[in-house]
Design a protein around this motif. Sequence first.
Motif, short mmCIF file in Angstrom:
data_model
loop_
_atom_site.label_atom_id
_atom_site.label_comp_id
_atom_site.label_asym_id
_atom_site.label_seq_id
_atom_site.Cartn_x
_atom_site.Cartn_y
_atom_site.Cartn_z
N PRO A 124 0.83 -1.21 0.00
CA PRO A 124 0.00 0.00 0.00
C PRO A 124 0.86 1.27 0.00
O PRO A 124 1.92 1.31 0.64
CB PRO A 124 -0.79 -0.10 1.32
N ALA A 125 0.39 2.29 -0.70
CA ALA A 125 1.07 3.59 -0.72
C ALA A 125 0.28 4.58 0.14
O ALA A 125 -0.93 4.74 -0.02
CB ALA A 125 1.17 4.12 -2.15
N VAL A 126 0.99 5.23 1.08
CA VAL A 126 0.36 6.21 1.97
C VAL A 126 1.12 7.53 1.89
O VAL A 126 2.13 7.63 1.19
CB VAL A 126 0.34 5.69 3.43
N PHE A 127 0.63 8.55 2.60
CA PHE A 127 1.27 9.86 2.60
C PHE A 127 2.05 10.06 3.90
O PHE A 127 1.58 9.69 4.97
CB PHE A 127 0.25 11.00 2.50
N LEU A 128 3.21 10.67 3.77
CA LEU A 128 3.96 11.11 4.93
C LEU A 128 4.01 12.64 4.85
O LEU A 128 4.50 13.19 3.86
CB LEU A 128 5.37 10.52 4.93
N ILE A 129 3.51 13.32 5.88
CA ILE A 129 3.37 14.77 5.85
C ILE A 129 4.42 15.42 6.75
O ILE A 129 4.59 15.02 7.91
CB ILE A 129 1.97 15.20 6.33
N ASN A 130 5.12 16.40 6.22
CA ASN A 130 6.07 17.18 7.00
C ASN A 130 5.31 18.36 7.62
O ASN A 130 5.06 19.37 6.96
CB ASN A 130 7.19 17.69 6.09
N LYS A 131 4.92 18.23 8.88
CA LYS A 131 4.08 19.24 9.53
C LYS A 131 4.76 20.60 9.60
O LYS A 131 4.10 21.63 9.59
CB LYS A 131 3.68 18.76 10.92
N GLU A 132 6.09 20.60 9.67
CA GLU A 132 6.82 21.86 9.78
C GLU A 132 6.82 22.65 8.46
O GLU A 132 7.15 23.83 8.45
CB GLU A 132 8.26 21.61 10.22
N ALA A 133 6.48 21.97 7.36
CA ALA A 133 6.52 22.64 6.05
C ALA A 133 5.13 23.02 5.54
O ALA A 133 5.00 23.52 4.43
CB ALA A 133 7.21 21.74 5.03
N LEU A 134 4.09 22.79 6.34
CA LEU A 134 2.73 23.06 5.87
C LEU A 134 2.48 24.54 5.59
O LEU A 134 1.80 24.89 4.62
CB LEU A 134 1.71 22.56 6.91
N ASN A 135 2.99 25.41 6.45
CA ASN A 135 2.83 26.86 6.26
C ASN A 135 1.38 27.26 5.99
O ASN A 135 1.07 28.00 5.07
CB ASN A 135 3.71 27.35 5.10
N GLY A 136 0.49 26.73 6.81
CA GLY A 136 -0.91 27.09 6.69
C GLY A 136 -1.72 26.24 5.73
O GLY A 136 -2.95 26.36 5.70
N LYS A 137 -1.09 25.40 4.95
CA LYS A 137 -1.82 24.55 4.01
C LYS A 137 -2.48 23.39 4.77
O LYS A 137 -1.97 22.93 5.79
CB LYS A 137 -0.88 23.99 2.95
N LYS A 138 -3.62 22.94 4.28
CA LYS A 138 -4.30 21.82 4.91
C LYS A 138 -3.56 20.51 4.63
O LYS A 138 -2.87 20.38 3.61
CB LYS A 138 -5.75 21.72 4.43
N VAL A 139 -3.71 19.58 5.53
CA VAL A 139 -3.12 18.26 5.33
C VAL A 139 -3.92 17.53 4.27
O VAL A 139 -5.15 17.42 4.37
CB VAL A 139 -3.15 17.46 6.65
N PRO A 140 -3.28 17.05 3.20
CA PRO A 140 -4.02 16.29 2.18
C PRO A 140 -4.54 14.98 2.75
O PRO A 140 -3.78 14.22 3.36
CB PRO A 140 -2.96 16.06 1.09
N GLU A 141 -5.82 14.73 2.54
CA GLU A 141 -6.44 13.54 3.11
C GLU A 141 -6.73 12.47 2.07
O GLU A 141 -7.08 11.34 2.41
CB GLU A 141 -7.76 13.91 3.82
N SER A 142 -6.61 12.84 0.79
CA SER A 142 -6.97 11.91 -0.28
C SER A 142 -6.06 12.11 -1.48
O SER A 142 -5.31 13.10 -1.56
CB SER A 142 -8.43 12.13 -0.70
N TRP A 143 -6.13 11.18 -2.44
CA TRP A 143 -5.37 11.33 -3.68
C TRP A 143 -5.87 12.54 -4.46
O TRP A 143 -5.08 13.24 -5.10
CB TRP A 143 -5.48 10.06 -4.52
N GLU A 144 -7.16 12.80 -4.38
CA GLU A 144 -7.69 13.99 -5.05
C GLU A 144 -7.07 15.25 -4.46
O GLU A 144 -6.68 16.17 -5.18
CB GLU A 144 -9.21 14.03 -4.91
#
Length: 406
Positions: free
Chosen positions: A208-228
């Motif tokens: 399975p392929a999942v997402f790894l999110i760098n919280k320090e680099a979000l800069n106000g952007k929402k966390v992507p929850e889907s491939w869309e």
Amino acid sequence: MNNKYFNISDTLYDITEKYKETIDIFVNNGFENLKEESQRKSFGSLVTLEQALKTKKIDISTFENLLNEVIDKNINTTAVDSQGKNDLEDYKLKIQGLLPCPVRVPMLNAFEKFIANKPELKNSINYELKAASMGLDWLKEDLKNGSEKDLSDIFISAGFDLFFEDELMGQYKKSGVFKDITGLKEYNKEFTDLKDPKGEYSMIGVVPAVFLINKEALNGKKVPESWEDLLSEDYANSVSLPVSDFDLFNAILINVYKNFGMDGVRKLARNLHQSLHPAQMVKSYVKPEPPLITVMPYFFTKTINERSPMKYVWPSDGAIISPIFMLTKAKKEDELKEIAEFFSSKEVGEVLSHQGLFPSINPDVKNGTEDKKYMWIGWDYIAENNIGELLKKCEIEFKKVNLGMS
């Protein structure tokens, strides 16, 4: 875990001194001081692998598999067979393919144990089951130039291109060469739609392929929850993709194409930041220009340090899967049945699922992902489309956009 190369009681210095190729794995997972030889001698000589991993709160079994992967790739990339020979023609039964790197060693150990007390198999079987990181080029040339007579009796590998391209496995599939002889009447309840309705192809698990999110680099952007979400322009030049992991990358491409069209493939290419090996991904936040999102195999989420800014997300529309296929020759059903049943067994399924986080299709295995969704292109889509040609088109378009040609 039964390691071929080291024990958890070995010091970090002992391991890195004997296997220099492991240094990068340690450094990329929080042991930056091991980069310097003086530190490896001083600090590394005082700390065992077990102590170090407990201090960092890193899962021991998972990290052992990471080390085994890089060591195995470095010193054990030649063909492995039950008699220590490399000439497949010397044997009645032949197996070829690739195993996921983190579980290759325990799977081979289990297989060797399985055939050890079966003289009728041990003396008639030879196998080349290389690490997935070796790629499929060594197999493809044989398939293009060979015939059914020369074809190995069992193939195991993840991915789509090898198994559906007309000039590769596709030509044999059309001739009815393969048959599912695992004896499984149904797959794990998570994967009921993965069983081939034509009874030709088998599977043993999925990547399975999942997402790894760098919280320090979000800069106000929402966390992507889907491939869309991932295809949004908000993440342009912000996504690291496993481009060098052909099996998983091809699975991502074909699923994005099916669900979002060629425009989705273009958006994915636009959002590409860089390609990283999974072992680098879990520490990618220390890079000068870290990616915001890393698409990676679920396995590597277990190596994330609790104190890192990295957070993994299982896509709400499903983790795209690269199936681990197993193809067996119909004409040799009687000779191959025991072997096919072994590779699809609960024992092997638990190695895949519990040691590698590669969920098993065996109905008796508890994968621990029962509440998760998966994204699978489906057998109907495979039957209605030339998957090999579609992949080539997607790859061409992806490269064009990524190189600024479109």
